[in-house]
Scaffold this active site. Structure first.
Site, PDB file in Angstrom:
ATOM      1  N   HIS A  65       0.865  -1.171   0.000  1.00 30.02           N
ATOM      2  CA  HIS A  65       0.000   0.000   0.000  1.00 30.02           C
ATOM      3  C   HIS A  65       0.907   1.228   0.000  1.00 30.02           C
ATOM      4  CE1 HIS A  65      -3.800  -2.015   1.881  1.00 30.02           C
ATOM      5  NE2 HIS A  65      -3.227  -2.775   0.965  1.00 30.02           N
ATOM      6  N   GLU A  67       1.040   3.796   1.919  1.00 32.98           N
ATOM      7  CA  GLU A  67       1.559   4.155   3.240  1.00 32.98           C
ATOM      8  C   GLU A  67       2.738   3.273   3.641  1.00 32.98           C
ATOM      9  OE1 GLU A  67      -3.038   4.497   3.590  1.00 32.98           O
ATOM     10  OE2 GLU A  67      -1.586   3.297   2.470  1.00 32.98           O
ATOM     11  N   CYS A  95      -6.151   1.683   5.785  1.00 35.28           N
ATOM     12  CA  CYS A  95      -6.755   0.436   6.259  1.00 35.28           C
ATOM     13  C   CYS A  95      -6.157   0.094   7.630  1.00 35.28           C
ATOM     14  CB  CYS A  95      -6.476  -0.684   5.265  1.00 35.28           C
ATOM     15  SG  CYS A  95      -4.725  -1.180   5.206  1.00 35.28           S
ATOM     16  N   CYS A  98      -2.250  -0.434   7.545  1.00 31.04           N
ATOM     17  CA  CYS A  98      -1.506   0.820   7.429  1.00 31.04           C
ATOM     18  C   CYS A  98      -1.648   1.670   8.685  1.00 31.04           C
ATOM     19  CB  CYS A  98      -1.954   1.575   6.190  1.00 31.04           C
ATOM     20  SG  CYS A  98      -1.522   0.706   4.658  1.00 31.04           S
TER      21      CYS A  98
END
Length: 165
Positions: A65, A67, A95, A98
């Protein structure tokens, strides 16, 4: 900082808008790779020290992701897993994975563009940042450039649906 109806709101400035613009550029990079257009930048002392965008489809890795990529790069740049005094700007609400990494990395402040009603862990589905027992607290600012951050996602998924017809 202002408080309203039990929620805390942090005022943003022109630099915050410019940093979210940088995160939007990262989102556009993801979009160009047919990835969900989510981008992140990490800032320390007024300078971008790390950038990231989604790459989980391209690299077949569920942890890639935006992040997570930016956190890894910032840790490498600073030579520490502690990102004290760093702020993160992300185009979509993180999410749970993260959000946990943001807390563990000791990010000071998190600026979020668009909410994620399906998987958001900063208040949309669950609020990981509101757990008082964690040893680190992240200041969360919601809705910075919300319309632009939402629009890039809507356009991407609309075009994806059209392609699959």
């Amino acid at each position: 900082m202002q408080s309203k109806n039990g929620q805390t709101f942090f005022e943003t400035n022109q630099n915050d808008i410019l940093f979210m613009d940088q995160a939007l550029k990262e989102a556009a990079k993801a979009c160009a790779k047919n990835e969900a257009p989510i981008g992140t930048v990490i800032v320390k002392d007024g300078k971008v020290i790390a950038r990231g965008h989604n790459e989980r489809e391209t690299k077949n890795d569920a942890t890639l992701h935006a992040e997570m990529t930016a956190i890894r790069k910032a840790c490498a740049k600073l030579g520490s897993w502690r990102l004290n005094d760093c702020d993160m700007y992300v185009t979509l609400e993180p999410c749970t994975m993260c959000a946990g990494a943001i807390i563990q990395a000791r990010i000071r402040r998190l600026y979020i563009g668009a909410p994620d009603p399906k998987a958001g862990a900063a208040g949309s589905v669950i609020n990981v940042f509101d757990v008082k027992k964690f040893n680190h607290r992240v200041e969360v600012i919601q809705g910075l450039k919300k319309e632009e951050c939402s629009e890039i996602l809507k356009r991407f998924f609309r075009e994806l649906r059209e392609k699959s017809r």
